[in-house]
Enzyme design. Structure first.
Site, PDB file in Angstrom:
ATOM      1  N   ALA A   1      -4.954 -11.388  -1.870  1.00  0.00           N
ATOM      2  CA  ALA A   1      -6.362 -11.215  -2.096  1.00  0.00           C
ATOM      3  C   ALA A   1      -6.428 -11.129  -3.513  1.00  0.00           C
ATOM      4  O   ALA A   1      -5.943 -11.080  -4.794  1.00  0.00           O
ATOM      5  CB  ALA A   1      -7.143  -9.702  -2.597  1.00  0.00           C
TER       6      ALA A   1
ATOM      7  N   LEU B   1       7.536 -12.933  -6.176  1.00  0.00           N
ATOM      8  CA  LEU B   1       8.285 -12.712  -5.816  1.00  0.00           C
ATOM      9  C   LEU B   1       7.309 -13.508  -4.255  1.00  0.00           C
ATOM     10  O   LEU B   1       8.612 -14.680  -3.088  1.00  0.00           O
ATOM     11  CB  LEU B   1       8.084 -11.362  -5.427  1.00  0.00           C
ATOM     12  N   ALA B   2       6.387 -13.884  -4.122  1.00  0.00           N
ATOM     13  CA  ALA B   2       6.043 -14.304  -3.031  1.00  0.00           C
ATOM     14  C   ALA B   2       6.801 -15.710  -2.705  1.00  0.00           C
ATOM     15  O   ALA B   2       7.086 -16.534  -1.919  1.00  0.00           O
ATOM     16  CB  ALA B   2       4.559 -14.607  -2.813  1.00  0.00           C
ATOM     17  N   ALA B   3       6.261 -16.535  -3.955  1.00  0.00           N
ATOM     18  CA  ALA B   3       7.185 -17.798  -4.082  1.00  0.00           C
ATOM     19  C   ALA B   3       8.775 -18.163  -3.880  1.00  0.00           C
ATOM     20  O   ALA B   3       9.431 -19.042  -3.519  1.00  0.00           O
ATOM     21  CB  ALA B   3       7.146 -18.257  -5.827  1.00  0.00           C
TER      22      ALA B   3
ATOM     23  N   GLU C   1       3.347  -3.051  33.889  1.00  0.00           N
ATOM     24  CA  GLU C   1       2.699  -3.436  35.409  1.00  0.00           C
ATOM     25  C   GLU C   1       2.593  -1.925  36.817  1.00  0.00           C
ATOM     26  O   GLU C   1       2.306  -1.816  37.117  1.00  0.00           O
ATOM     27  CB  GLU C   1       4.576  -4.120  36.712  1.00  0.00           C
TER      28      GLU C   1
ATOM     29  N   GLY D   1       3.285  -9.736  -5.448  1.00  0.00           N
ATOM     30  CA  GLY D   1       2.530 -10.938  -6.528  1.00  0.00           C
ATOM     31  C   GLY D   1       3.058 -11.994  -6.051  1.00  0.00           C
ATOM     32  O   GLY D   1       3.990 -12.124  -5.496  1.00  0.00           O
TER      33      GLY D   1
ATOM     34  N   THR E   1       4.454  -5.544  -9.199  1.00  0.00           N
ATOM     35  CA  THR E   1       3.268  -4.777  -8.520  1.00  0.00           C
ATOM     36  C   THR E   1       3.709  -3.010  -8.988  1.00  0.00           C
ATOM     37  O   THR E   1       2.846  -2.681  -8.285  1.00  0.00           O
ATOM     38  CB  THR E   1       3.589  -5.399  -6.791  1.00  0.00           C
TER      39      THR E   1
ATOM     40  N   ARG F   1      -1.331  -3.832   7.927  1.00  0.00           N
ATOM     41  CA  ARG F   1      -0.225  -2.585   7.619  1.00  0.00           C
ATOM     42  C   ARG F   1       0.322  -1.921   9.226  1.00  0.00           C
ATOM     43  O   ARG F   1       1.287  -1.353   9.051  1.00  0.00           O
ATOM     44  CB  ARG F   1      -0.554  -1.350   6.720  1.00  0.00           C
TER      45      ARG F   1
HETATM   46  N1  LIG Z   1      -4.232  -8.715  -5.789  1.00  0.00           N
HETATM   47  C1  LIG Z   1      -3.290  -9.457  -4.855  1.00  0.00           C
HETATM   48  O1  LIG Z   1      -3.087  -9.281  -3.539  1.00  0.00           O
HETATM   49  C2  LIG Z   1      -2.659  -8.387  -5.638  1.00  0.00           C
HETATM   50  C3  LIG Z   1      -2.055  -8.751  -6.455  1.00  0.00           C
HETATM   51  N2  LIG Z   1      -0.963  -8.243  -7.571  1.00  0.00           N
HETATM   52  C4  LIG Z   1      -0.683  -7.935  -8.736  1.00  0.00           C
HETATM   53  O2  LIG Z   1       0.180  -9.663  -9.216  1.00  0.00           O
HETATM   54  C5  LIG Z   1       0.355  -8.571 -10.322  1.00  0.00           C
HETATM   55  C6  LIG Z   1       1.942  -9.399 -10.865  1.00  0.00           C
HETATM   56  O3  LIG Z   1       2.836 -10.057  -9.930  1.00  0.00           O
HETATM   57  P1  LIG Z   1       4.593 -10.194  -9.965  1.00  0.00           P
HETATM   58  O4  LIG Z   1       4.490  -9.745 -11.340  1.00  0.00           O
HETATM   59  O5  LIG Z   1       4.106 -11.972  -9.431  1.00  0.00           O
HETATM   60  O6  LIG Z   1       4.600  -9.252  -8.621  1.00  0.00           O
HETATM   61  P2  LIG Z   1       5.637  -8.920  -7.534  1.00  0.00           P
HETATM   62  O7  LIG Z   1       5.150  -8.233  -6.323  1.00  0.00           O
HETATM   63  O8  LIG Z   1       6.021 -10.304  -7.443  1.00  0.00           O
HETATM   64  O9  LIG Z   1       6.968  -8.253  -7.960  1.00  0.00           O
HETATM   65  C7  LIG Z   1       8.229  -9.558  -9.461  1.00  0.00           C
HETATM   66  C8  LIG Z   1       9.096  -8.560  -9.157  1.00  0.00           C
HETATM   67  O10 LIG Z   1       9.991  -8.494  -8.262  1.00  0.00           O
HETATM   68  C9  LIG Z   1      10.971  -7.877  -8.095  1.00  0.00           C
HETATM   69  N3  LIG Z   1      11.990  -9.663  -7.472  1.00  0.00           N
HETATM   70  C10 LIG Z   1      12.773  -9.306  -7.166  1.00  0.00           C
HETATM   71  N4  LIG Z   1      13.769 -10.213  -5.909  1.00  0.00           N
HETATM   72  C11 LIG Z   1      13.356 -10.874  -6.605  1.00  0.00           C
HETATM   73  C12 LIG Z   1      13.712 -12.689  -6.248  1.00  0.00           C
HETATM   74  N5  LIG Z   1      14.062 -13.067  -5.619  1.00  0.00           N
HETATM   75  N6  LIG Z   1      12.824 -13.592  -6.932  1.00  0.00           N
HETATM   76  C13 LIG Z   1      11.949 -12.732  -8.106  1.00  0.00           C
HETATM   77  N7  LIG Z   1      11.152 -11.515  -8.012  1.00  0.00           N
HETATM   78  C14 LIG Z   1      12.384 -10.576  -7.556  1.00  0.00           C
HETATM   79  C15 LIG Z   1      11.694  -8.779  -9.910  1.00  0.00           C
HETATM   80  O11 LIG Z   1      12.119  -7.414 -10.083  1.00  0.00           O
HETATM   81  P3  LIG Z   1      12.125  -6.587 -11.059  1.00  0.00           P
HETATM   82  O12 LIG Z   1      11.788  -6.881 -12.337  1.00  0.00           O
HETATM   83  O13 LIG Z   1      12.570  -5.346 -11.307  1.00  0.00           O
HETATM   84  O14 LIG Z   1      13.172  -6.696 -10.935  1.00  0.00           O
HETATM   85  C16 LIG Z   1      10.443  -9.442 -10.211  1.00  0.00           C
HETATM   86  O15 LIG Z   1       9.699  -9.226 -11.727  1.00  0.00           O
HETATM   87  C17 LIG Z   1      -0.083  -7.060 -11.155  1.00  0.00           C
HETATM   88  O16 LIG Z   1      -0.944  -7.827 -12.071  1.00  0.00           O
HETATM   89  C18 LIG Z   1      -0.605  -7.288  -9.452  1.00  0.00           C
HETATM   90  O17 LIG Z   1      -1.517  -6.197  -9.300  1.00  0.00           O
HETATM   91  C19 LIG Z   1       0.155  -7.870  -6.843  1.00  0.00           C
HETATM   92  C20 LIG Z   1       0.331  -7.802  -5.479  1.00  0.00           C
HETATM   93  C21 LIG Z   1      -1.018  -8.391  -4.777  1.00  0.00           C
HETATM   94  N1  LIG Z   2      -5.911  -5.984  -5.184  1.00  0.00           N
HETATM   95  C1  LIG Z   2      -5.963  -6.198  -4.452  1.00  0.00           C
HETATM   96  C2  LIG Z   2      -5.124  -6.202  -3.602  1.00  0.00           C
HETATM   97  N2  LIG Z   2      -3.519  -5.348  -3.598  1.00  0.00           N
HETATM   98  C3  LIG Z   2      -2.523  -5.264  -2.997  1.00  0.00           C
HETATM   99  O1  LIG Z   2      -2.686  -3.469  -2.628  1.00  0.00           O
HETATM  100  C4  LIG Z   2      -1.771  -2.632  -3.281  1.00  0.00           C
HETATM  101  C5  LIG Z   2      -2.126  -1.956  -3.411  1.00  0.00           C
HETATM  102  O2  LIG Z   2      -2.693  -0.595  -2.079  1.00  0.00           O
HETATM  103  P1  LIG Z   2      -2.858   0.961  -1.494  1.00  0.00           P
HETATM  104  O3  LIG Z   2      -1.770   1.618  -3.184  1.00  0.00           O
HETATM  105  O4  LIG Z   2      -1.809   0.941  -0.932  1.00  0.00           O
HETATM  106  O5  LIG Z   2      -4.564   1.007  -1.664  1.00  0.00           O
HETATM  107  C6  LIG Z   2      -0.865  -3.512  -4.635  1.00  0.00           C
HETATM  108  O6  LIG Z   2       0.000  -3.412  -5.030  1.00  0.00           O
HETATM  109  C7  LIG Z   2      -1.168  -4.895  -3.819  1.00  0.00           C
HETATM  110  O7  LIG Z   2      -0.578  -4.984  -3.567  1.00  0.00           O
HETATM  111  N3  LIG Z   2      -5.153  -5.478  -1.371  1.00  0.00           N
HETATM  112  C8  LIG Z   2      -5.874  -5.863  -1.399  1.00  0.00           C
HETATM  113  O8  LIG Z   2      -5.459  -5.763   0.077  1.00  0.00           O
HETATM  114  N4  LIG Z   2      -7.334  -6.002  -2.092  1.00  0.00           N
HETATM  115  C9  LIG Z   2      -7.200  -6.371  -3.234  1.00  0.00           C
HETATM  116  O9  LIG Z   2      -7.733  -6.341  -4.193  1.00  0.00           O
END
Ligand SMILES: NC(=O)C1=CN([C@@H]2O[C@H](COP(=O)(O)OP(=O)(O)OC[C@H]3O[C@@H](n4cnc5c(N)ncnc54)[C@H](OP(=O)(O)O)[C@@H]3O)[C@@H](O)[C@H]2O)C=CC1
Ligand SMILES: Nc1c(N[C@@H]2O[C@H](COP(=O)(O)O)[C@@H](O)[C@H]2O)[nH]c(=O)[nH]c1=O
Length: 632
Positions: A230, A369-371, A119, A366, A272, A260
Site C-alpha cells: 500500500a 526484501l521486495a527488491a 463433475e 517492505g 517489517t 491472504r
Molecule cells: N505500506 C506497506 O504496504 C508496507 C510498509 N512496510 C513498511 O516498510 C518499512 C520496512 O521496510 P524494509 O526495511 O524494506 O522491510 P522488509 O520487510 O523488506 O525487511 C527487510 C529485512 O528482510 C530481511 N531479509 C532476509 N533476507 C533478505 C534478503 N535476501 N535481502 C534483503 N532482506 C532480507 C532482513 O532482515 P534482518 O535485518 O532481520 O536480517 C532485512 O533487514 C517499515 O516502515 C514498514 O512499516 C512494510 C511492509 C508493507
Molecule cells: N501499512 C499498510 C499495510 N502494511 C502491511 O500490513 C501488515 C500489518 O498487517 P496486520 O498486522 O495483519 O494488520 C504490515 O506489517 C505490512 O506488511 N498493508 C495495507 O494493506 N495497508 C497499509 O496501509
C-alpha cells in the site's frame, strides 16, 4: 543417513522429473491478456479487455456455438474460483452441464481435495437433464490415482460431449481423463486444439487465470508469488519514521484479508516485524488462514511479537545458518519453526517452500526484501494499493528498493494491468511474468511410454512421494481415499482419508468433552488438509488432551490405517506392488519423523511402513511392524 547411498541417484532423478515438468510447459511469448482475480469488483478497468463473467447463461439461439461454448467455459472458470479462500489452495475445478439448447442444467465446483468432484456435483444437480448434454470443465480432471470419479460421473450420467478449457498442467496427469472420456465414446473438445476463435481464446485465458498458481508453480518450480503493498500518491509505504498504519483504507485492508485467505502463506522481512509488529492473519470472517513466514538474516528480532503467537496459525522463520542460536531456541520454545539456509535469498527460500508443497504466497514485506525477491525472479504478480494521500519525506521508504536499473527502458512493464477503485484507493494489479501457456506439444508420460516403451521416466531406485498431485501421490496419507476402521466396540466406521483417522486417534479415548468434540470435528473435516489443521492445532494448543500413550502407538495407528487403504483399493495395491525394488521416501523436507527430511536426515517412517506393507503383500516379510516400532 540410511539411504545416503541413493542420494546422488535420487537428486539426479528428481532433477529429471522436474525437468520433465518444466519442459512440459511451453511458454507463450505473446504475453496473454489476463483479468484480475475475480474478487468482488467495485470498478475495474483491465487492459486485457476480458469479458465479464456470465453467470446467467440461458437458452440463447442468437449466440453462435463458439460463443455459447466460450460463455459456459468462462462460467466453469468462475465457479472454479469459488473454493479459493475456504481451504488450503489446490487446483480449482468447475463444471457446467448445459442441455442441447444451451440452457444450464447443473453446476458444481470442487471445494477441496477429497470432496465431491465438480463433475459429480454438476451431474447430480442436473439429474436427468445430463442425458445427451454437454459438460463444460475449466480444466481436465486430475483423476490421478486410478479413481476416475469425475470421468465415471460424466459417462454414467449420459453426457454426450465434453468441452475442456485446459489440459491438466501436470505432465503425469495430462491427457489421462481426455483419453478415458474419448475411449468411452464421448466427444471431447479441448479449447485451442479442437475449437479456435477469438472468443474461445478469451475463455481459455479465464481458465489459465483461475489456475495460474498451479501453472506458474509447475513451470517455475517456485510457489506462485504475489507482491502486495500500500503506498501514498507520492510513492511511500511509510513515513520517514517508519510509521505505516495506515496508508490504505479499511475497505482496501479488508481486500488484503481476502488476498491472504487465498494464499498458503504471507511473507515479510525482519524489518517489517521490528517496525510494524504485524499479525498477518486473514480477518475476513472464516475461510482459510495462511501460515506466516519471516525472512531474517540477523535474527535480531523482538523477544515478543504478534507473529510468535501461534495459537491460531503457525509461523516459520527462515534464517541464515548459525544465526543467533540462543534466539532460535527462544523461538522454538514458543512453537515457532526455524529453518536455516546456507544462503538466505528469496530464490532458495522459495525453492524450499515449493518442495514443501506450497502453491501460492503473498509477499507483504517492505522495499528491501521486495527488491531482492523481484531481482531473483520469484515474483509473478503485483497488487499495489494507491491511497490518495501525500506524506513526503526524502528518506521515507518506497515499495521496491534497489534493482540496479539506470534507464527507464530497463523498467519491468506489468502485463495485463487492471485498475480497480477500492473505497477511496486505486488498486493496480498486473503480472510481472506471463502465465506460461500449456500446450500439448510434448507427449504426456504415458504417451511417451506408448511411443517408446524403453522410456520409463518414473522408474528409479528411490521413489519420492509427498503431495497427492505427485506421480506417486497416492502413497501420501493425504490422498483422498476413504478407509473403514474398527472403533472401540469393533464396529467398522468410515474415515475420509488415512489422515482423518490418524489425526483423530490422537484424542480418542480421552475423557474430556473437548477431546471428544475434536475427534468429531476431525472426522467431519471436509478435506485431509482440514483434518490435519484441526488435529495439529489442538495438539499445539491443548497437549493435555492428547492420549498419554500416543507417542508409543502412533506408528501402529498409521500402519493399520495404511494396511486398510492398500488392501481395499486394488489400484493402490497394484501401485504399491509395482514399486517393488524401490526405496519409498516421503519427500517432506520438514517432517523428520514421517518424512525423509531435506537431506535424508528424516526417519521416513511413512516410507518404511509402506515398504513393510509391500513386503507383506508380496509374501516376503523381512521386518515386521514390531521391529519398526521397536526401532523408534
Ligand atoms: N505500506 C506497506 O504496504 C508496507 C510498509 N512496510 C513498511 O516498510 C518499512 C520496512 O521496510 P524494509 O526495511 O524494506 O522491510 P522488509 O520487510 O523488506 O525487511 C527487510 C529485512 O528482510 C530481511 N531479509 C532476509 N533476507 C533478505 C534478503 N535476501 N535481502 C534483503 N532482506 C532480507 C532482513 O532482515 P534482518 O535485518 O532481520 O536480517 C532485512 O533487514 C517499515 O516502515 C514498514 O512499516 C512494510 C511492509 C508493507
Ligand atoms: N501499512 C499498510 C499495510 N502494511 C502491511 O500490513 C501488515 C500489518 O498487517 P496486520 O498486522 O495483519 O494488520 C504490515 O506489517 C505490512 O506488511 N498493508 C495495507 O494493506 N495497508 C497499509 O496501509
Amino acid at each position: 543417513m540410511w539411504y545416503d547411498a541413493f542420494g546422488f541417484i535420487a537428486r539426479s532423478l528428481m532433477q529429471m522429473i522436474f525437468a520433465h515438468l518444466f519442459f512440459s510447459i511451453v511458454y507463450d511469448l505473446s504475453m496473454l491478456p489476463m483479468a484480475a482475480l475475480s474478487l468482488p469488483p467495485v470498478r475495474v478497468y483491465c487492459s486485457g479487455g476480458a469479458a465479464t463473467p456470465n453467470s446467467s447463461i440461458s437458452n440463447n439461439n442468437l449466440l453462435g456455438n463458439h460463443a455459447l461454448d466460450a460463455a459456459h467455459i468462462r462460467r466453469a472458470a468462475e465457479l472454479a474460483d469459488g473454493s479459493a479462500g475456504f481451504t488450503s489452495p489446490h487446483p480449482n475445478f468447475g463444471c457446467v452441464i448445459a442441455s442441447k439448447s444451451g440452457k444450464v442444467a447443473g453446476e458444481g465446483f470442487l471445494y477441496a481435495q477429497g470432496t465431491k468432484p465438480a463433475e459429480v456435483l454438476a451431474v447430480d444437480a442436473a439429474g436427468d437433464f445430463s442425458r445427451r448434454a454437454t459438460a463444460y470443465l475449466n480444466m481436465e480432471p486430475g483423476d490421478c490415482h486410478g479413481d476416475h470419479s469425475a470421468v465415471s460421473a460424466l459417462v454414467q450420467a449420459g453426457i454426450e460431449r465434453v468441452v475442456i478449457g485446459l489440459r491438466h498442467p501436470l505432465q503425469h496427469l495430462r491427457g489421462n481423463a481426455i483419453r478415458a472420456l474419448r475411449s468411452q465414446g464421448l466427444q471431447v473438445d479441448v479449447l485451442g486444439e479442437d475449437l479456435n476463435s477469438k472468443l474461445i481464446e478469451e475463455a481459455r485465458k479465464s481458465c489459465l487465470l483461475v489456475n495460474a498458481p498451479l501453472i506458474c508453480r509447475a513451470a517455475s518450480r517456485v510457489p506462485f508469488s504475489v507482491l502486495k503493498y500500500a503506498m501514498t500518491l507520492d510513492g511511500k509505504i511509510a513515513a520517514s519514521s517508519g510509521h505505516a498504519a495506515w496508508i490504505s483504507s479499511k475497505t482496501s485492508r479488508n481486500r488484503v484479508f481476502e488476498l491472504r485467505g487465498r494464499s498458503d502463506a504471507v511473507i515479510v522481512g525482519g524489518n517489517t516485524v521490528r517496525k510494524d509488529n504485524p499479525r498477518l492473519t486473514a480477518r475476513h470472517g472464516g475461510g482459510h488462514m495462511p501460515m506466516r513466514i519471516v525472512m531474517s538474516q540477523t535474527l535480531d528480532l523482538p523477544e515478543e511479537a504478534h507473529l510468535w503467537d501461534t495459537s491460531d496459525v503457525s509461523t516459520i522463520v527462515a534464517t541464515q545458518r548459525g544465526a543467533r542460536r540462543h534466539f532460535q531456541k527462544h523461538l522454538a520454545s514458543k512453537g515457532i519453526e526455524v529453518v536455516e539456509f546456507d544462503i538466505l535469498n528469496p530464490r532458495e527460500v522459495m525453492e524450499y517452500f515449493h518442495d514443501r508443497g506450497y502453491l501460492s504466497l503473498l509477499w507483504e514485506c517492505g522495499g528491501t526484501l521486495a527488491a531482492a525477491a523481484i531481482s531473483s525472479g520469484v515474483i509473478h504478480k503485483v497488487f499495489a494499493f494507491v491511497a490518495p494521500k501525500i506524506i513526503g519525506g526524502k528518506n521515507a521508504p518506497s515499495p521496491v528498493g534497489e534493482l540496479g536499473m539506470v534507464e527507464m527502458t530497463q523498467a519491468f512493464d506489468l502485463i495485463d494491468v487492471c485498475y480497480e477503485q477500492v473505497g477511496p484507493d486505486m488498486l493496480i494489479s498486473g503480472f510481472l511474468q506471463p502465465i506460461p501457456d500449456v500446450t500439448p506439444v510434448i507427449p504426456s508420460v504415458d504417451e511417451t511410454f506408448e511411443i517408446d516403451p524403453t522410456v520409463t521416466p518414473y522408474e528409479s531406485r528411490i521413489i519420492f512421494f509427498y503431495k497427492t498431485w505427485d506421480p506417486y501421490g497416492a502413497f501420501s496419507n493425504f490422498s483422498p481415499h476413504q478407509i473403514k476402521m474398527p472403533d472401540d466396540s469393533g464396529d467398522y466406521e468410515p474415515w475420509l482419508s488415512v489422515e482423518h483417522y490418524y489425526q483423530a486417534q490422537k484424542f480418542v479415548g480421552v475423557d474430556d468433552p473437548v477431546a471428544q468434540d475434536c475427534v468429531e470435528n476431525i472426522k467431519s473435516a471436509r478435506s485431509p488438509e482440514e483434518a490435519a489443521r484441526i488435529g495439529r492445532s489442538m495438539q499445539r494448543k491443548r497437549p493435555d488432551l492428547v492420549r498419554c500413550e500416543w507417542e508409543s502407538v502412533k506408528i501402529e495407528v498409521m500402519y493399520r490405517a495404511l494396511k486398510c487403504k492398500f488392501s481395499i483399493y486394488p489400484h493402490l495395491n497394484a501401485m504399491l506392488l509395482s514399486s517393488a525394488g524401490c526405496v519409498l521416501v516421503e519427500a517432506s523436507p520438514h517432517d523428520l519423523f514421517w518424512g525423509g527430511g531435506r537431506d535424508g536426515e528424516g526417519l521416513n517412517y511413512l516410507g518404511r511402513l509402506l515398504m513393510q506393507l509391500r513386503s507383506e503383500f508380496l509374501g516376503e516379510s523381512p521386518t515386521s511392524i514390531d521391529d519398526i516400532v521397536l526401532q523408534n
